[in-house]
Motif scaffolding. Structure first.
Motif, short mmCIF file in Angstrom:
data_model
loop_
_atom_site.label_atom_id
_atom_site.label_comp_id
_atom_site.label_asym_id
_atom_site.label_seq_id
_atom_site.Cartn_x
_atom_site.Cartn_y
_atom_site.Cartn_z
N ARG A 75 -4.03 5.80 -10.65
CA ARG A 75 -3.84 4.13 -10.72
C ARG A 75 -3.88 3.62 -9.56
O ARG A 75 -3.72 4.21 -8.65
CB ARG A 75 -2.52 3.80 -11.47
N PRO A 76 -4.64 2.17 -9.49
CA PRO A 76 -4.49 1.53 -8.16
C PRO A 76 -3.15 1.36 -7.54
O PRO A 76 -2.30 1.40 -8.14
CB PRO A 76 -5.07 0.23 -8.63
N GLY A 77 -3.24 1.47 -6.19
CA GLY A 77 -2.14 1.44 -5.39
C GLY A 77 -1.52 2.81 -5.08
O GLY A 77 -0.50 2.94 -4.21
N THR A 78 -2.02 3.94 -5.60
CA THR A 78 -1.66 5.25 -5.13
C THR A 78 -2.32 5.90 -4.15
O THR A 78 -3.55 5.61 -3.81
CB THR A 78 -1.70 6.30 -6.29
N TYR A 79 -1.80 6.68 -3.22
CA TYR A 79 -2.42 7.28 -2.04
C TYR A 79 -3.11 8.73 -2.36
O TYR A 79 -2.53 9.23 -3.50
CB TYR A 79 -1.26 7.72 -0.76
N TYR A 80 -4.10 9.11 -1.67
CA TYR A 80 -4.73 10.45 -1.90
C TYR A 80 -5.10 10.80 -0.39
O TYR A 80 -5.48 9.95 0.26
CB TYR A 80 -5.69 10.25 -2.86
N ALA A 81 -5.16 11.98 -0.29
CA ALA A 81 -5.69 12.64 1.10
C ALA A 81 -7.26 12.85 0.96
O ALA A 81 -7.76 13.45 0.03
CB ALA A 81 -5.28 14.24 1.28
N CYS A 137 -6.16 7.53 1.99
CA CYS A 137 -6.61 6.35 1.43
C CYS A 137 -5.65 5.93 0.26
O CYS A 137 -4.87 6.60 -0.43
CB CYS A 137 -8.15 6.46 0.87
N ILE A 138 -5.90 4.59 0.16
CA ILE A 138 -5.19 3.93 -1.01
C ILE A 138 -6.16 3.50 -2.18
O ILE A 138 -7.20 2.82 -1.69
CB ILE A 138 -4.14 2.85 -0.51
N LYS A 151 -14.48 -0.29 -2.03
CA LYS A 151 -14.14 0.86 -1.05
C LYS A 151 -12.86 0.80 -0.83
O LYS A 151 -11.92 -0.15 -0.56
CB LYS A 151 -14.67 0.58 0.41
N ASP A 152 -12.08 2.14 -0.93
CA ASP A 152 -10.70 2.26 -0.65
C ASP A 152 -10.51 2.18 0.70
O ASP A 152 -10.86 2.80 1.61
CB ASP A 152 -10.01 3.54 -1.16
N PRO A 153 -9.28 1.38 1.20
CA PRO A 153 -8.83 1.49 2.58
C PRO A 153 -8.23 2.86 3.04
O PRO A 153 -7.53 3.43 2.10
CB PRO A 153 -7.82 0.16 2.43
N CYS A 154 -8.55 3.01 4.16
CA CYS A 154 -8.20 4.43 4.50
C CYS A 154 -7.61 4.25 6.19
O CYS A 154 -7.83 3.45 6.74
CB CYS A 154 -9.36 5.31 4.64
N GLU A 155 -7.02 5.51 6.59
CA GLU A 155 -6.28 5.39 7.82
C GLU A 155 -6.13 6.75 7.98
O GLU A 155 -5.85 7.74 7.24
CB GLU A 155 -5.06 4.72 7.77
N MET A 156 -5.99 7.11 9.30
CA MET A 156 -5.55 8.43 10.07
C MET A 156 -3.97 8.64 9.85
O MET A 156 -3.25 7.55 10.06
CB MET A 156 -5.82 8.71 11.41
#
Length: 266
Positions: free
Chosen positions: A102-108, A119-120, A126-131
């Motif tokens: 579901r939207p709002g959950t994180y994944y690798a 990313c979330i 596009k999903d926002p991502c970060e290191m």
């Protein structure tokens, strides 16, 4: 601890009435008799004794003695219908709340060495991502979290956010260095229930040093601790360059574009 101020700008990151039955209680009135006939005469005419004549039930008496048939109240029906609708709505929402995608959950999204690109789920585009990097102490206890994203903000090439424990000495601040380089100081911005937040900005030169380096060190002082004995958390820079380059390429894509191969696997 002796920490020199950072030359990098601090990055400003964008990161619930019961049924009413009216029953006449009036007692039927006896009709007035105009006849001079006595009660005994009536009994004799019917062949019944006076006592039997007095106790004989009349149709009106039987109708009054019969219980009234109960009918359900409209208010009770409406309340029951509303309860059923609420139960159905709650049952329909339960699967969505348990949906791991579901939207709002994180994944690798991917992993490079000791760094993870997470990313979330945005639900569209596009999903926002970060290191992402979890920082452990010498006893392998999780102490802090570090996230980093590429930036194009003046001379700031990358911005990082570090979440430290709530028991951190905020006045002492945070120290950061690469390998045996100079320890640079950064202040804490605020504290939240998850921890105290410090935002770090890196120039292109500092970012290049991280790409070439082997490890970085984060220095913290627990509240009430000895300033001469701060806690130092080491961060492996293995895979840092590959993770940053992938994230920079992903960030350059249009906001409404999501690569076909970007399918997170849980």
């Amino acid at each position: 601890m002796s920490i020199k101020p950072s030359h990098a700008l601090l990055a400003a990151l964008a990161l619930i009435a019961g049924p009413a039955f009216a029953q006449d209680d009036a007692t039927p009135t006896q009709p007035e008799t105009t006849s001079t006939e006595q009660p005994g005469d009536a009994a004799a005419a019917t062949g019944a004794t006076p006592a039997e004549a007095a106790t004989e039930a009349t149709p009106a008496d039987e109708a009054e003695a019969a219980p009234a048939e109960e009918t359900p109240a409209p208010e009770a029906d409406q309340a029951e219908d509303q309860t059923d609708e609420q139960a159905d709505a709650a049952a329909a929402q339960q699967p969505a709340a348990n949906d791991p995608n579901r939207p709002g959950t994180y994944y690798a999204k991917s992993e490079h060495g000791d760094w993870t690109i997470r990313c979330i789920r945005a639900g569209e585009g596009k999903d926002p991502c970060e290191m992402y990097k979890l920082l452990n102490d010498q006893d392998d206890n999780a102490v802090a979290e570090l996230t980093l994203v590429p930036l194009s903000n003046g001379n700031v090439a990358a911005g990082a956010t570090l979440v430290a424990p709530l028991e951190t000495d905020l006045i002492e601040g945070l120290g950061f260095r690469v390998d045996s380089g100079e320890m640079r100081g950064y202040p804490f911005s605020f504290c939240a229930p998850v921890g105290c937040i410090s935002r770090l900005g890196f120039t292109q030169a500092e970012l290049n040093g991280m790409k070439r380096g082997n490890k970085a060190t984060v220095q913290l002082l627990p509240f009430g601790g000895d300033p001469k004995k701060p806690v130092q958390l080491e961060i492996s820079l293995s895979g840092f360059t590959a993770a940053f380059d992938e994230l920079a390429a992903y960030a350059a894509l249009p906001a409404d574009q999501k690569p076909a191969e970007d399918k997170p696997a849980e």
